[in-house]
Design a protein around this motif. Structure first.
Motif, PDB file in Angstrom:
ATOM      1  N   LEU A  40       0.853  -1.194   0.000  1.00 14.08           N
ATOM      2  CA  LEU A  40       0.000   0.000   0.000  1.00 14.08           C
ATOM      3  C   LEU A  40       0.883   1.237   0.000  1.00 14.08           C
ATOM      4  CD1 LEU A  40      -2.635   1.604   0.346  1.00 14.08           C
ATOM      5  CD2 LEU A  40      -2.443   1.200   2.813  1.00 14.08           C
ATOM      6  N   LEU A  93      -1.456  -1.122  -4.008  1.00 15.43           N
ATOM      7  CA  LEU A  93      -2.642  -0.350  -3.677  1.00 15.43           C
ATOM      8  C   LEU A  93      -2.229   1.089  -3.433  1.00 15.43           C
ATOM      9  CD1 LEU A  93      -4.224  -2.816  -1.099  1.00 15.43           C
ATOM     10  CD2 LEU A  93      -4.758  -2.634  -3.521  1.00 15.43           C
ATOM     11  N   THR A  94      -3.087   2.051  -3.776  1.00 16.62           N
ATOM     12  CA  THR A  94      -2.748   3.454  -3.592  1.00 16.62           C
ATOM     13  C   THR A  94      -3.853   4.162  -2.830  1.00 16.62           C
ATOM     14  OG1 THR A  94      -3.735   4.123  -5.701  1.00 16.62           O
ATOM     15  CG2 THR A  94      -1.410   3.476  -5.725  1.00 16.62           C
ATOM     16  N   GLY A  98      -5.909   5.632   3.344  1.00 18.95           N
ATOM     17  CA  GLY A  98      -4.873   4.622   3.486  1.00 18.95           C
ATOM     18  C   GLY A  98      -5.099   3.721   4.685  1.00 18.95           C
ATOM     19  N   LEU A 103      -7.859   1.259   3.878  1.00 18.91           N
ATOM     20  CA  LEU A 103      -7.391   0.191   2.995  1.00 18.91           C
ATOM     21  C   LEU A 103      -6.494  -0.795   3.740  1.00 18.91           C
ATOM     22  CD1 LEU A 103      -6.571   2.156  -0.283  1.00 18.91           C
ATOM     23  CD2 LEU A 103      -8.507   0.656   0.150  1.00 18.91           C
ATOM     24  N   ALA A 104      -5.675  -0.281   4.641  1.00 20.51           N
ATOM     25  CA  ALA A 104      -4.797  -1.155   5.412  1.00 20.51           C
ATOM     26  C   ALA A 104      -5.609  -2.087   6.299  1.00 20.51           C
ATOM     27  CB  ALA A 104      -3.832  -0.316   6.247  1.00 20.51           C
ATOM     28  N   PRO A 128      -2.028  -5.227   3.959  1.00 25.07           N
ATOM     29  CA  PRO A 128      -0.899  -5.447   3.039  1.00 25.07           C
ATOM     30  C   PRO A 128       0.353  -5.900   3.791  1.00 25.07           C
ATOM     31  CG  PRO A 128      -1.214  -3.111   3.440  1.00 25.07           C
ATOM     32  CD  PRO A 128      -2.381  -3.808   4.086  1.00 25.07           C
ATOM     33  N   ILE A 143       3.564  -1.066   4.021  1.00 20.88           N
ATOM     34  CA  ILE A 143       2.945   0.233   3.761  1.00 20.88           C
ATOM     35  C   ILE A 143       4.045   1.249   3.507  1.00 20.88           C
ATOM     36  CG2 ILE A 143       1.502   2.085   4.672  1.00 20.88           C
ATOM     37  CD1 ILE A 143       0.076   0.017   6.375  1.00 20.88           C
TER      38      ILE A 143
END
Length: 678
Positions: free
Chosen positions: A548, A573-574, A581, A584-585, A590, A593
């Motif tokens: 990420l 991933l962005t 962020g 998403l984490a 992920p 990071i």
């Protein structure tokens, strides 16, 4: 701008100008020094090659004489019988005609050749040894010291010394006994293979020094011209900035005068109401002009200072990464010092540039033809975990859309806009609510994106303040996180891409945000099969690793995509900000990071603290990527708990190594911080 502020601005400008002059002078001085060193090395190499050529010529001549046992010449005053060879029975022979011939041994032949060559061409040669029978072969002080080195095993002794007041390059190499040498020297106890002495050659340096100084003079002249041109460019840039600063100061002085007039008018309000109104309007316009002048000054100063820095760092890196002309160890160290100092100065300039972008709108976009449906799909994939966690249904109506036109936009910024509007619709929704995303072409050549929710809605009295920065319309008192600048940034990005944004909302029913962007010259997206129902499980991340990257700069995202392309089985991933962020984490967990520090809203340090607080993300390694490269910034990042701290501009090989270490813990060294060059 008061007098103190103006003086401070001029002082800062002077410091930047001095720093630029010093940096530019260092670059030119290093380049000149390197060039002079190369010229000197080239001259020494040439004269050394000449000396070796003469040595080889003398050695070949001596070997020829040795192989033939010497030559007989007619005895004369110039060539009398050699008293040091009277132990040889046939040293002298008489011809049938009564002429006396005497033997000239190889050593004497070479010595006579060297004497003639010295008279003709100035290059001196000599056969010498520590055991010399002939006084003419006795070594001088330099030759004696060199012969001892040859005895110790040194293959060659070379040194520049003075002979008869002129510089000469002196070279001496060993001379070993051969089979033909026993005839003359065997009586002294020497055997085949013994070190008999040496052959020295002395080459005048003056012709080479003259050519060297001519080349060095050219280097000095060219570097002086380049240096003066650079100083001129710096001077022009500083002069322009100074003029704009003075203009800003004059505008500020005008503003102060207007304010003074306003105070005077307030003292007599029943008598000159109309006049006060006009002066107030004039003061407002002057204040706005002063603010624009300030923004222009900051933008111009940053640009003018960054332009020569680009040359300094660019040429420095060309010197450092030139495989055809590898630098020596000392030269590499000098280049590293220049790049380190240049990057340090670049960090200071970037602080001015950041302020300039905020106040002058200096954001750069990369406009291209974008598949709008694909962009919506990507954002739905990113938002699905957030929607599931908040019990919100996410409906993507573009899944079954046919012949949707392409759109002209910045791909990264379009995704940022969709994710921002979508995440807001999810966060401010009700439990069990719905968020719908859709897009369709309009009759006036635009593509309209729609993000609708069934949330609490926005009261009409708050609509006017919706796009004001840091105004959360009272939501700051609740438990929903946010900064109050997302919609402001969203509207600005849409306007910069030639579009517009609007809202339809009803309190207690929901809100529908929409925005329009220009179509891409009648290009149409081909029909695609339907995607799975939005209620299905979130898509899994392919590959062996997921990374990420939290970054708001499109160029940096593109660079990282190229870097991660070197890895097999890695999914990237962005997220354009820390808040997204973190979501998403939590959703995808992920393996690594990558976190920018200077992010809009929550910065990288605050994001790291939040990641460490959450149970789902506390064990994920986080690597900092930041343009803040000062020692205090790096030390702060290490203390904050970043696994690694890489500084921008990124060193690509170092970055690849750092990511590889993070993804493969077994290869990781004991240290937990890998710091790129500042």
């Amino acid at each position: 701008m008061d007098g103190s502020a103006a003086r401070n601005s001029f002082s800062v400008l002077r410091r930047y100008a001095v720093a630029m002059v010093v940096a530019w002078t260092c670059v030119i001085a290093f380049s000149l020094g390197w060039g002079v060193h190369q010229q000197r090395q080239q001259a020494l190499e040439l004269v050394h090659k000449e000396a070796v050529t003469h040595f080889n010529k003398d050695r070949a001549f001596r070997l020829w004489g040795t192989r033939h046992g010497g030559v007989y010449v007619q005895a004369s005053d110039e060539n009398p019988p050699n008293p040091y060879m009277d132990h040889i029975p046939d040293r002298d022979v008489m011809t049938d005609r009564g002429a006396l011939l005497t033997l000239i041994n190889p050593a004497t032949m070479v010595r006579q050749l060297m004497e003639d060559y010295s008279r003709l061409y100035g290059v001196r040669g000599k056969i010498t040894g520590l055991v010399a029978v002939n006084p003419a072969n006795v070594p001088d002080d330099w030759e004696e010291a060199a012969l001892h080195k040859l005895q110790a095993g040194t293959p060659e002794v070379v040194e520049v010394t003075t002979i008869d007041g002129a510089p000469h390059l002196r070279l001496i190499r060993p001379m070993f006994m051969e089979e033909g040498c026993i005839k003359c020297h065997g009586a002294l106890g020497f055997k085949v293979g013994d070190l008999r002495g040496g052959v020295s050659v002395s080459v005048p340096m003056q012709p080479y020094m003259a050519a060297q100084w001519a080349a060095i003079s050219g280097l000095v002249a060219s570097h002086m011209a380049i240096w003066l041109l650079g100083l001129g460019a710096i001077g022009v840039g500083v002069g322009q900035i100074r003029a704009r600063l003075a203009e800003t100061e004059r505008a500020s002085e005008t503003l102060r005068e207007s304010e003074e007039k306003l105070r005077q008018l307030n003292a007599d309000l029943e008598r000159r109401v109309a006049e006060r109104t006009r002066d107030l309007q004039a003061a407002k316009e002057q204040a706005e002009n002063a603010n624009r002048a300030k923004s222009q000054f900051l933008s111009s100063m940053s640009h003018e200072l960054r332009t020569p820095m680009n040359g300094i760092l660019g040429f420095g890196q060309l010197l450092q990464f030139n495989p055809r002309e590898a630098l020596t160890k000392s030269q590499s160290e000098y280049v590293d010092m220049i790049l380190k100092a240049g990057n340090h100065l670049l960090g200071l300039i970037n602080e001015v540039l950041d302020l300039s972008k905020i106040e002058s709108g200096g954001l750069t976009l990369s406009i291209e033809t974008i598949d709008a449906v694909a962009a919506v799909h990507e954002c739905v994939d990113l938002l699905t975990p957030l929607a599931a966690r908040r019990n919100v249904v996410l409906a993507d109506r573009t899944s079954t859309a046919q012949n949707v036109p392409m759109v002209r936009a910045d791909a990264v910024r379009l995704r940022q806009i969709l994710v921002n509007l979508g995440s807001n619709a999810i966060k401010y929704n009700r439990d069990g609510g719905t968020v719908t995303l859709d897009c369709a072409a309009t009759e006036d050549g635009m593509l309209k994106f729609v993000v609708a929710d069934t949330g609490r809605g926005i009261p009409k009295e708050h609509l006017a303040d919706l796009f004001q920065p840091f105004n959360r319309l009272g939501a700051e008192a609740g438990d929903i996180e946010g900064t109050g600048i997302g919609l402001t940034i969203t509207r600005r990005l849409i306007e910069m891409m030639g579009g517009r944004i609007g809202l339809d909302s009803e309190a207690g029913v929901g809100s529908t945000f929409w925005f329009e962007l220009p179509l891409a010259c009648e290009e149409v997206r081909p029909a695609v099969p339907a995607i799975p129902d939005p209620d299905s499980s979130p898509p899994s991340i392919g590959g062996r690793h997921a990374i990420l990257y939290v970054e708001d700069n499109p160029a940096n995202l593109t660079l990282m995509e190229q870097i991660l392309a070197r890895f097999e089985g890695v999914t990237m991933l962005t997220a354009p900000n820390a808040e997204i962020g973190i979501e998403l984490a939590r959703a995808h967990r992920p393996d690594l990071i990558l976190m920018d520090i200077n992010l809009p809203g929550m910065d990288g340090f605050a994001a790291l603290r939040e990641l460490r607080r959450l149970e789902e993300t506390r064990d994920i390694p986080v690597m900092a990527l930041s343009a803040s490269a000062m020692p205090r910034d790096i030390e702060r990042g290490i203390k904050a708990g970043f696994r690694m701290y890489l500084t921008k501009p990124l060193d690509v090989p170092q970055t690849i190594r750092a990511i590889d270490l993070a993804l493969n813990p077994a290869d990781r060294p004991d240290t937990t911080v890998l710091q790129a060059r500042p």
